[in-house]
Design a protein around this motif. Structure first.
Motif, PDB file in Angstrom:
ATOM      1  N   GLU A 170       0.822  -1.218   0.000  1.00 48.37           N
ATOM      2  CA  GLU A 170       0.000   0.000   0.000  1.00 48.37           C
ATOM      3  C   GLU A 170       0.854   1.265   0.000  1.00 48.37           C
ATOM      4  N   GLU A 171       2.115   1.143   0.336  1.00 46.21           N
ATOM      5  CA  GLU A 171       2.996   2.307   0.400  1.00 46.21           C
ATOM      6  C   GLU A 171       3.878   2.449  -0.835  1.00 46.21           C
ATOM      7  N   LEU A 172       3.656   1.576  -1.825  1.00 53.60           N
ATOM      8  CA  LEU A 172       4.475   1.589  -3.033  1.00 53.60           C
ATOM      9  C   LEU A 172       3.697   2.098  -4.234  1.00 53.60           C
ATOM     10  N   ILE A 173       4.401   2.791  -5.099  1.00 55.38           N
ATOM     11  CA  ILE A 173       3.867   3.145  -6.411  1.00 55.38           C
ATOM     12  C   ILE A 173       4.570   2.230  -7.403  1.00 55.38           C
ATOM     13  N   SER A 188       7.450   9.366   0.269  1.00 57.21           N
ATOM     14  CA  SER A 188       8.848   9.780   0.286  1.00 57.21           C
ATOM     15  C   SER A 188       9.215  10.449  -1.026  1.00 57.21           C
ATOM     16  N   THR A 189      10.135  11.393  -0.949  1.00 55.61           N
ATOM     17  CA  THR A 189      10.654  12.037  -2.145  1.00 55.61           C
ATOM     18  C   THR A 189      11.938  11.356  -2.616  1.00 55.61           C
ATOM     19  N   MET A 190      12.196  10.181  -2.053  1.00 54.58           N
ATOM     20  CA  MET A 190      13.403   9.435  -2.398  1.00 54.58           C
ATOM     21  C   MET A 190      13.432   9.091  -3.874  1.00 54.58           C
ATOM     22  N   GLU A 191      14.572   9.273  -4.496  1.00 60.01           N
ATOM     23  CA  GLU A 191      14.776   8.897  -5.880  1.00 60.01           C
ATOM     24  C   GLU A 191      15.936   7.917  -5.965  1.00 60.01           C
ATOM     25  N   TRP A 192      15.763   6.930  -6.833  1.00 61.51           N
ATOM     26  CA  TRP A 192      16.842   5.975  -7.032  1.00 61.51           C
ATOM     27  C   TRP A 192      17.982   6.644  -7.789  1.00 61.51           C
ATOM     28  N   LYS A 193      19.176   6.571  -7.247  1.00 67.61           N
ATOM     29  CA  LYS A 193      20.365   7.094  -7.919  1.00 67.61           C
ATOM     30  C   LYS A 193      21.434   6.008  -7.893  1.00 67.61           C
ATOM     31  N   ILE A 240      17.928   1.136 -15.345  1.00 71.94           N
ATOM     32  CA  ILE A 240      16.965   0.275 -14.652  1.00 71.94           C
ATOM     33  C   ILE A 240      16.160   1.038 -13.597  1.00 71.94           C
ATOM     34  N   GLU A 241      16.500   2.304 -13.344  1.00 71.25           N
ATOM     35  CA  GLU A 241      15.798   3.089 -12.325  1.00 71.25           C
ATOM     36  C   GLU A 241      14.290   3.200 -12.581  1.00 71.25           C
ATOM     37  N   PRO A 242      13.835   3.387 -13.858  1.00 75.22           N
ATOM     38  CA  PRO A 242      12.389   3.465 -14.100  1.00 75.22           C
ATOM     39  C   PRO A 242      11.629   2.188 -13.777  1.00 75.22           C
ATOM     40  N   PHE A 243      12.353   1.088 -13.693  1.00 74.04           N
ATOM     41  CA  PHE A 243      11.705  -0.199 -13.420  1.00 74.04           C
ATOM     42  C   PHE A 243      11.627  -0.515 -11.927  1.00 74.04           C
ATOM     43  N   LEU A 244      12.108   0.396 -11.082  1.00 75.75           N
ATOM     44  CA  LEU A 244      12.092   0.176  -9.637  1.00 75.75           C
ATOM     45  C   LEU A 244      10.909   0.890  -9.002  1.00 75.75           C
ATOM     46  N   PRO A 245      10.288   0.288  -7.976  1.00 78.15           N
ATOM     47  CA  PRO A 245       9.141   0.916  -7.303  1.00 78.15           C
ATOM     48  C   PRO A 245       9.532   2.202  -6.580  1.00 78.15           C
ATOM     49  N   GLN A 246       8.558   3.039  -6.335  1.00 79.19           N
ATOM     50  CA  GLN A 246       8.746   4.273  -5.576  1.00 79.19           C
ATOM     51  C   GLN A 246       7.840   4.245  -4.344  1.00 79.19           C
ATOM     52  N   LEU A 247       8.242   4.958  -3.289  1.00 82.05           N
ATOM     53  CA  LEU A 247       7.432   5.066  -2.080  1.00 82.05           C
ATOM     54  C   LEU A 247       6.479   6.249  -2.205  1.00 82.05           C
ATOM     55  N   LYS A 248       5.240   6.079  -1.768  1.00 78.08           N
ATOM     56  CA  LYS A 248       4.240   7.148  -1.871  1.00 78.08           C
ATOM     57  C   LYS A 248       4.564   8.325  -0.965  1.00 78.08           C
TER      58      LYS A 248
END
Length: 261
Positions: A126-129, A223-228, A213-221
């Motif tokens: 529920e906390e993932l996009i 958080s403003t965290m970005e995969w780097k 591969i960053e676009p293929f990783l989930p994001q947290l709803k």
């Protein structure tokens, strides 16, 4: 083909002997990730939601599972060392016998991680996009990384087990202290080597950027965290793979020499 059948037979033997370890680990893990968090949440408000407590317990299970897998692998090797007649009268080489133990342990560890990483992701869904493809991708990626790291640990532990048995023959019980000291000094030296400018000059070539591969990783709803993600270096990865192969061969041959002395 005959060699593959022989190796498959060794894997089957290991599975028959140690499948109970895997089943106990899975059963205990399920108890700790589903039932225990639910019961605790009824009496203790550590987290706002039950799934957060379950997620925390799942991380603990994954962490402990790594040590449990190491314990199982070493127990398998130690059992054959104590009954060395099984190695003396085996038609397979010691390297193949140890390799079968290692592969069997890694298969069990991979299945264990697949189950509990899936549970961890389910607990925070529920906390993932993320879509189903991204979830499957990150699941496979995490399992592969954990399994490769475990393989590296197995090889290192096999080497230091041979070192320990060699030193035990020479200096007795004090060998455990010497082995721990050698492991610490080796780890410290490795860190210094990999951080040196000479190492970077020699091995950090053929960069493979991981940004794709960053676009293929989930994001947290929330958080403003970005995969780097950084880069992998082809030369470094090839050299490290060759080092692990050589270290495995040396460790297994050394262990054979020590045990069959």
């Amino acid at each position: 083909m005959l060699r593959l059948k022989s190796f498959a037979g060794l894997l089957k033997k290991e599975w028959v002997l140690y499948r109970s370890w895997f089943l106990v680990a899975v059963f205990t893990g399920i108890m700790l990730t589903w039932i225990v968090p639910y019961v605790l949440h009824q009496f203790v408000d550590i987290f706002a939601h039950a799934h957060q407590l379950a997620f925390a317990f799942t991380l603990i299970v994954l962490f402990v599972g790594g040590f449990y897998s190491i314990w199982q692998f070493l127990a398998s090797v130690r059992l054959d060392i104590k009954a060395r007649e099984s190695w003396l009268h085996s038609t397979s080489s010691i390297t193949k016998l140890i390799g079968a133990k290692m592969v069997c342990s890694l298969i069990g560890y991979s299945l264990f991680n697949t189950i509990f990483v899936s549970i961890a992701i389910f607990n925070i869904k529920e906390e993932l996009i993320a879509n189903i493809g991204q979830i499957l991708f990150v699941l496979v990626l995490i399992v592969i990384i954990l399994t490769l790291f475990q393989l590296m640990l197995f090889i290192l532990l096999l080497f230091f087990l041979a070192f320990y048995l060699q030193m035990k023959h020479v200096i007795g019980r004090f060998s455990i202290v010497l082995t721990m000291l050698a492991f610490y000094l080796t780890s410290t030296a490795w860190v210094h080597i990999t951080e040196s400018s000479l190492y970077q000059t020699i091995f950090q070539h053929g960069a493979i950027p991981l940004r794709k591969i960053e676009p293929f990783l989930p994001q947290l709803k929330v958080s403003t965290m970005e995969w780097k993600l950084g880069s992998l270096y082809a030369v470094e990865e090839i050299a490290f793979t060759l080092l692990m192969v050589v270290l495995f061969i040396v460790a297994s041959r050394w262990l054979e020499k020590v045990v069959l002395r």
